[in-house]
Design a protein around this motif. Structure first.
Motif, PDB file in Angstrom:
ATOM      1  N   UNK A  43       0.833  -1.202   0.000  1.00 55.92           N
ATOM      2  CA  UNK A  43       0.000   0.000   0.000  1.00 55.92           C
ATOM      3  C   UNK A  43       0.868   1.252   0.000  1.00 55.92           C
ATOM      4  N   UNK A  44       1.956   1.231   0.764  1.00 58.68           N
ATOM      5  CA  UNK A  44       2.848   2.383   0.806  1.00 58.68           C
ATOM      6  C   UNK A  44       3.541   2.596  -0.530  1.00 58.68           C
ATOM      7  N   UNK A  45       3.984   1.521  -1.168  1.00 58.44           N
ATOM      8  CA  UNK A  45       4.643   1.648  -2.467  1.00 58.44           C
ATOM      9  C   UNK A  45       3.703   2.286  -3.483  1.00 58.44           C
ATOM     10  N   UNK A  46       2.444   1.894  -3.456  1.00 55.61           N
ATOM     11  CA  UNK A  46       1.462   2.496  -4.359  1.00 55.61           C
ATOM     12  C   UNK A  46       1.252   3.971  -4.033  1.00 55.61           C
ATOM     13  N   UNK A 225      10.130   1.525   0.100  1.00 56.19           N
ATOM     14  CA  UNK A 225       8.937   1.515  -0.759  1.00 56.19           C
ATOM     15  C   UNK A 225       8.957   2.603  -1.827  1.00 56.19           C
ATOM     16  N   UNK A 226       9.902   3.525  -1.743  1.00 64.39           N
ATOM     17  CA  UNK A 226       9.907   4.641  -2.690  1.00 64.39           C
ATOM     18  C   UNK A 226      10.232   4.187  -4.111  1.00 64.39           C
ATOM     19  N   UNK A 227       9.596   4.813  -5.104  1.00 66.16           N
ATOM     20  CA  UNK A 227      10.034   4.602  -6.486  1.00 66.16           C
ATOM     21  C   UNK A 227      11.411   5.237  -6.686  1.00 66.16           C
ATOM     22  N   UNK A 228      12.037   4.932  -7.818  1.00 66.91           N
ATOM     23  CA  UNK A 228      13.452   5.251  -7.995  1.00 66.91           C
ATOM     24  C   UNK A 228      13.789   6.725  -7.816  1.00 66.91           C
ATOM     25  N   UNK A 229      13.046   7.631  -8.457  1.00 70.75           N
ATOM     26  CA  UNK A 229      13.405   9.046  -8.386  1.00 70.75           C
ATOM     27  C   UNK A 229      13.208   9.595  -6.980  1.00 70.75           C
ATOM     28  N   UNK A 230      12.147   9.196  -6.310  1.00 66.77           N
ATOM     29  CA  UNK A 230      11.911   9.663  -4.943  1.00 66.77           C
ATOM     30  C   UNK A 230      12.997   9.161  -4.005  1.00 66.77           C
ATOM     31  N   UNK A 231      13.402   7.919  -4.186  1.00 69.96           N
ATOM     32  CA  UNK A 231      14.468   7.373  -3.340  1.00 69.96           C
ATOM     33  C   UNK A 231      15.773   8.118  -3.595  1.00 69.96           C
ATOM     34  N   UNK A 232      16.075   8.401  -4.867  1.00 73.84           N
ATOM     35  CA  UNK A 232      17.287   9.148  -5.185  1.00 73.84           C
ATOM     36  C   UNK A 232      17.223  10.559  -4.608  1.00 73.84           C
TER      37      UNK A 232
END
Length: 307
Positions: A43-46, A225-232
């Motif tokens: 749910x968090x990843x979404x 859970x972050x997508x790639x750009x948010x994690x970066x």
């Protein structure tokens, strides 16, 4: 000694036969990856994926420098530095952490070594990519600051700036690991991480011994859970803030030190802020009043002819 928390494959070849013919052998098949699944992550990843998609669609989380839109101004650079480096977003009060207040200049005196530590839910490919990206970031931060900043080799745990990439369940259970990494960390700082609300995408806590202005350890937490750009973007912001640029400012532009999320990655403007922060004319413990004329002098050197 009291501890104060300050918030921010291999291939092979085979020699066979008596004629010395070299034949290539196929690389061994790597075992399939069996990732641990966190039932709280889906749910968090979404949720974070939808936010990233919306921000990008709204021309936020930009990956350019923005320099063409906002010419470098010495006076604005200096004032932004004072707002970002000599104020704290999270200060300790009687009810815990919160607020925004004047601070003294805080930074590292010893070399900084980032250490990436991933929870078992993070794939090998993501670990390798993130390690490469953080290594590139560390080199940029070292060049801008003139301070020794590096990333520990992949898979090692020796360093003083720990970067934990954890899923929801892993982060909630991270208390014992935090106490191993930062001996003397208090319960309030641990709860700041283990009880982090989902509205907090990532955070960093820098520590100083005996309440001084020199950092000795830091811990950053990035959501797996972050997508790639948010994690970066989280790596860029937290690993830079943990060097002493502890706050955000509405006037900071083009910059990651602004809550408007316009820029995802560190800009040349931000690197100039770091250059100011580690200039030897400034010293840990300086107040804004004492640092102000020195900061404006340094800024004028970085942006000559501008005011």
């Amino acid at each position: 000694m009291a501890l104060a928390a300050l918030v921010f494959a291999a291939g092979c070849a085979s020699l066979q036969g008596n004629q010395g013919v070299v034949r290539s052998a196929a690389a061994p098949v790597r075992p399939a990856e069996n990732l641990t699944t966190d039932p709280l992550s889906a749910e968090l990843a979404d949720y974070y994926s939808r936010i990233e998609t919306q921000r990008v669609a709204n021309n936020l989380m930009r990956q350019d420098s923005g320099a063409d839109e906002v010419p470098l101004s010495a006076s604005r650079l200096a004032q932004t530095y004072l707002d970002v480096a000599l104020r704290e977003e999270h200060i300790r009060g009687p009810l815990g952490f919160g607020g925004n207040a004047a601070s003294v200049l805080r930074r590292w005196q010893v070399p900084v070594t980032y250490v990436l530590e991933f929870g078992p839910t993070v794939s090998r490919a993501t670990r390798a990519r993130d390690h490469r990206e953080v290594g590139q970031l560390a080199r940029r931060l070292a060049r801008a600051s003139g301070h020794p900043i590096s990333l520990a080799p992949f898979g090692t745990t020796q360093g003083n700036f720990h970067v934990l990439v954890l899923s929801e369940s892993e982060r909630r259970a991270s208390g014992p690991r935090l106490r191993e990494l930062v001996p003397g960390i208090d319960d309030g700082a641990v709860r700041l991480i283990t009880e982090m609300p989902r509205e907090t995408f990532c955070l960093v806590i820098a520590f100083s011994r005996d309440g001084g202005a020199v950092y000795s350890e830091a811990v950053a937490v990035i959501r797996a859970e972050h997508p790639d750009l948010t994690r970066l973007a989280c790596y860029h912001e937290e690993l830079t803030q943990g060097l002493g640029l502890a706050s955000d400012s509405d006037s900071a532009r083009p910059s990651i030190f602004n809550d408007d999320q316009e820029f995802a990655l560190i800009t040349e403007h931000d690197l100039n802020l770091l250059t100011i922060h580690y200039n030897p004319r400034l010293r840990p413990g300086m107040t804004a009043a004492r640092a102000r004329p020195i900061v404006f002098s340094i800024a004028s050197e970085l942006a000559p002819g501008e005011s």
